[in-house]
Write a protein that holds these residues in place. Sequence first.
Motif, PDB file in Angstrom:
ATOM      1  N   LYS A 179      11.043 -15.159  -1.033  1.00  0.00           N
ATOM      2  CA  LYS A 179      10.666 -16.296  -0.068  1.00  0.00           C
ATOM      3  C   LYS A 179      11.349 -16.757   1.033  1.00  0.00           C
ATOM      4  CE  LYS A 179       7.271 -16.083  -0.591  1.00  0.00           C
ATOM      5  NZ  LYS A 179       6.234 -15.456  -1.841  1.00  0.00           N
TER       6      LYS A 179
ATOM      7  N   SER B 100      -3.661  -6.942  -4.291  1.00  0.00           N
ATOM      8  CA  SER B 100      -3.521  -7.363  -3.052  1.00  0.00           C
ATOM      9  C   SER B 100      -4.465  -8.937  -2.821  1.00  0.00           C
ATOM     10  CB  SER B 100      -4.449  -6.286  -2.305  1.00  0.00           C
ATOM     11  OG  SER B 100      -4.297  -6.163  -0.512  1.00  0.00           O
ATOM     12  N   GLN B 101      -3.929  -9.787  -2.494  1.00  0.00           N
ATOM     13  CA  GLN B 101      -4.000 -10.573  -2.153  1.00  0.00           C
ATOM     14  C   GLN B 101      -5.105 -10.840  -1.058  1.00  0.00           C
ATOM     15  OE1 GLN B 101      -5.652 -14.496  -1.071  1.00  0.00           O
ATOM     16  NE2 GLN B 101      -4.332 -13.588   0.737  1.00  0.00           N
ATOM     17  N   SER B 102      -5.215 -10.215   0.605  1.00  0.00           N
ATOM     18  CA  SER B 102      -6.070 -10.490   1.452  1.00  0.00           C
ATOM     19  C   SER B 102      -6.965  -8.745   0.758  1.00  0.00           C
ATOM     20  CB  SER B 102      -4.846  -9.784   2.570  1.00  0.00           C
ATOM     21  OG  SER B 102      -5.105  -8.401   2.395  1.00  0.00           O
ATOM     22  N   GLY B 103      -6.830  -8.388   0.660  1.00  0.00           N
ATOM     23  CA  GLY B 103      -7.806  -7.228  -0.256  1.00  0.00           C
ATOM     24  C   GLY B 103      -7.744  -6.239   1.148  1.00  0.00           C
TER      25      GLY B 103
ATOM     26  N   VAL C  90      -1.738  -7.851   7.166  1.00  0.00           N
ATOM     27  CA  VAL C  90      -0.952  -6.861   7.769  1.00  0.00           C
ATOM     28  C   VAL C  90      -1.960  -5.554   8.023  1.00  0.00           C
ATOM     29  CG1 VAL C  90       0.983  -5.066   7.751  1.00  0.00           C
ATOM     30  CG2 VAL C  90       1.161  -7.623   6.636  1.00  0.00           C
TER      31      VAL C  90
ATOM     32  N   GLN D  79      -2.017 -13.507  -9.105  1.00  0.00           N
ATOM     33  CA  GLN D  79      -2.150 -11.679  -9.958  1.00  0.00           C
ATOM     34  C   GLN D  79      -1.655 -11.458 -10.840  1.00  0.00           C
ATOM     35  OE1 GLN D  79       0.182 -11.388  -6.329  1.00  0.00           O
ATOM     36  NE2 GLN D  79      -1.530 -10.475  -4.598  1.00  0.00           N
TER      37      GLN D  79
ATOM     38  N   ALA E  98       3.684 -17.363   3.758  1.00  0.00           N
ATOM     39  CA  ALA E  98       4.233 -16.910   1.992  1.00  0.00           C
ATOM     40  C   ALA E  98       3.179 -17.286   1.004  1.00  0.00           C
ATOM     41  CB  ALA E  98       5.527 -17.827   1.900  1.00  0.00           C
ATOM     42  N   SER E  99       2.863 -16.166  -0.038  1.00  0.00           N
ATOM     43  CA  SER E  99       2.603 -16.742  -1.133  1.00  0.00           C
ATOM     44  C   SER E  99       2.690 -17.140  -1.803  1.00  0.00           C
ATOM     45  CB  SER E  99       1.530 -14.621  -1.494  1.00  0.00           C
ATOM     46  OG  SER E  99       1.190 -14.620  -1.947  1.00  0.00           O
TER      47      SER E  99
ATOM     48  N   THR F  13      -5.003  -5.160   3.270  1.00  0.00           N
ATOM     49  CA  THR F  13      -3.279  -4.646   3.726  1.00  0.00           C
ATOM     50  C   THR F  13      -3.477  -3.298   3.562  1.00  0.00           C
ATOM     51  OG1 THR F  13      -2.486  -6.429   2.419  1.00  0.00           O
ATOM     52  CG2 THR F  13      -1.738  -3.534   3.036  1.00  0.00           C
TER      53      THR F  13
ATOM     54  N   CYS G  33       2.408  -4.052  -1.865  1.00  0.00           N
ATOM     55  CA  CYS G  33       3.563  -4.113  -0.843  1.00  0.00           C
ATOM     56  C   CYS G  33       3.564  -5.543  -1.309  1.00  0.00           C
ATOM     57  CB  CYS G  33       3.420  -4.637   0.492  1.00  0.00           C
ATOM     58  SG  CYS G  33       2.256  -2.345   0.212  1.00  0.00           S
ATOM     59  N   GLY G  34       5.273  -6.482  -1.006  1.00  0.00           N
ATOM     60  CA  GLY G  34       6.123  -7.724  -0.989  1.00  0.00           C
ATOM     61  C   GLY G  34       5.336  -7.850  -1.970  1.00  0.00           C
ATOM     62  N   THR G  35       5.084  -9.299  -2.156  1.00  0.00           N
ATOM     63  CA  THR G  35       4.709 -10.320  -3.414  1.00  0.00           C
ATOM     64  C   THR G  35       3.703  -9.950  -4.548  1.00  0.00           C
ATOM     65  OG1 THR G  35       5.364 -12.278  -1.992  1.00  0.00           O
ATOM     66  CG2 THR G  35       4.626 -12.774  -3.841  1.00  0.00           C
ATOM     67  N   SER G  36       2.618  -8.909  -3.543  1.00  0.00           N
ATOM     68  CA  SER G  36       2.167  -8.241  -5.253  1.00  0.00           C
ATOM     69  C   SER G  36       2.645  -7.640  -5.728  1.00  0.00           C
ATOM     70  CB  SER G  36       0.911  -8.014  -4.264  1.00  0.00           C
ATOM     71  OG  SER G  36       0.273  -8.922  -3.465  1.00  0.00           O
TER      72      SER G  36
ATOM     73  N   GLU H 244      11.801 -15.403   4.161  1.00  0.00           N
ATOM     74  CA  GLU H 244      10.536 -15.216   4.865  1.00  0.00           C
ATOM     75  C   GLU H 244      10.271 -16.791   5.455  1.00  0.00           C
ATOM     76  OE1 GLU H 244       6.948 -13.891   3.347  1.00  0.00           O
ATOM     77  OE2 GLU H 244       7.032 -14.252   1.866  1.00  0.00           O
TER      78      GLU H 244
END
Length: 630
Positions: free
Chosen positions: A503, A365-368, A627, A425, A417-418, A370, A318-321, A506
Amino acid sequence: MCGIVGYVGHSAGRGNTEHKALDVVLEGLRRLEYRGYDSAGIAVVADGTISSRKKSGKLSNLIAELEAHPLPDAVTGIGHTRWATHGGPTDMNAHPHLSDGGKLALIHNGIIENFAELKQELTAKGVTFLSETDTEVAAALIGDLYRNHLGGDNANGGLTKAMELACQRLEGAFTLLAVHADQPDVVVAARRNSPLVVGLGEGENFLGSDVSGFIDYTRRAVELGQDQIVTITADSVAITDFFGAPAEGKEYYVNWDPASAEKGGFPSFMEKEIHDQPDAVLQTLLGRSDVDGKLTLDELRIDTDLLKSVDKIIVLACGTSAYAGQVAKYAIERWCRIPTEVELSHEFRYRDPIVDANTLIVSISQSGETMDTLMAVRYAKEQGAKTVSICNTNGSTIPRESDAVLYTHAGPEIAVASTKAFLAQIAAAYLLGLYLAQLRGNKFQGEIKDILADLGKVPAKIQEILDNAEQIKELGKDMADAKSVLFLGRHVGFPVAMEGALKLKELAYIHAEGFAAGELKHGPIALIEEGQPVFVVVPSPRGRDSLHAKVVSNIQEVRARGAKTIVIAEEGDEAVKAYAEHVIYIPETPTLLAPLLSTVPLQIFALALASAKGYDVDQPRNLAKSVTVE
Ligand code: M6R
């Protein structure tokens, strides 16, 4: 990316008696916790022994452990807050790691690339290992050199000499801090490609990953050079190179307040993270290939026969990823000739996707954490697909539930903001693409080696952009009143354009859209009116001729209708000058790698514009970093 602190003071009755190692180290770890919070640990030297405590989870878990099992009073100590790389975030993998029969304690930031070979060597000598970390291997190596090579005799140089000899063997990136029970008033540290600063006190000295590790105690700091060792006592700081030759650091005065010290002196985490990007890409590439360019993705524990039989890749994010996935699609299809789709995770399972055992799902995923991506991965697994996670957060849910994981080593990303995670990534997805190409024989080893060499040059090129960012910052400020900004790109420049627009949305809360430049004439060109700012990401003129020429035509089309064009182009591309209000030049790089550079000015632009509007760039309105709802 971990946080590291070291301290040596005088024992009671001499010098500065009010500071205890435990208090200094814990305060430093609290300030450095932004660097990693998978686990934390501390070791002190007291009464001729090393005492240590370590605990997985946040620093508060370690503090609870220390309350339950207090450490003895000491004036020498080291502490660590971990961002897991080798081995999950468990108590056992937390630092410090001990060796030499529990007399030596070591903490580490970075990645020891040749740890497997050293581990084998030490195991053959009878050393046993308790953790899965590369750090324990380094601890064992230093312990072995201290005890068996130097005879445990401090007259032979003691811990400093053992560190020197170890550093001559270690490959990769590392900051190491060691204490030994036989030298209770000394901390020895070393650095290569990983940060370390010395803090100079009165009758006490400090070490930190950055100055926030000791800013509450001193403002005098010494920056160490590459491949240096420093030995601190309460009254001395001695610096050498890895071969014992005297060396010097650069002393400076820190005038940041403690809060900005955590942000590396930058006004926001986002700005700091933009500046972390050379390192984020470097760390993500480190340790993944040998000198011949042969990739060994150790974490990718999927049967190679299965990977060879993959006939379709679906990237879920999702999103930036997701934009990182879209960039990666161009490279993976070109290098591996495997059809690759990129799908927003939340759309995926509602369209009855065609997924089977020959489908490789790559989640990013940055956060892992989502939820949309997690649910999509679960769905794909149920359909029999193999799942690989590209993730920045060790031990998080998506990698845990995937068949394999390729971690990005960007370090914690705090700003909503990533930025640095996006570049990391892309780098990780490229490694995966090259690995598949290697496995399936789509590319010769020499070709893979050449691409890896080009990737290896990217961190320095990002740094060049960061060092020359005045023009783009000014543009951001000047355009603070813009009502809408459009972004155009073709090929890999298309997802970069969408990321640039995201970017801006957001951070600055203004209308922004990213378009495929070729799509303009099919509708969006109607948006162009006099003075409309349009960013155009131009591909290299050294790449496919037609691509460059087509984008130049697109610039002309919007300009003819009154657009104010801001062009991101490769150094030496004179052709674009005639059609641009402003040209932002980025260093030369092969077309497929260009997003790792062309994204950076767009991040800086959005940050500058949002800052000029006085907005909180770390925590923009209505958003959350992770998220975890669908
Ligand atoms: O943690 P993830 O990478 O899974 O997060 C995905 C998106 O929520 C995230 O990239 C979001 O779009 C960022 N705020 C973009 O800057």
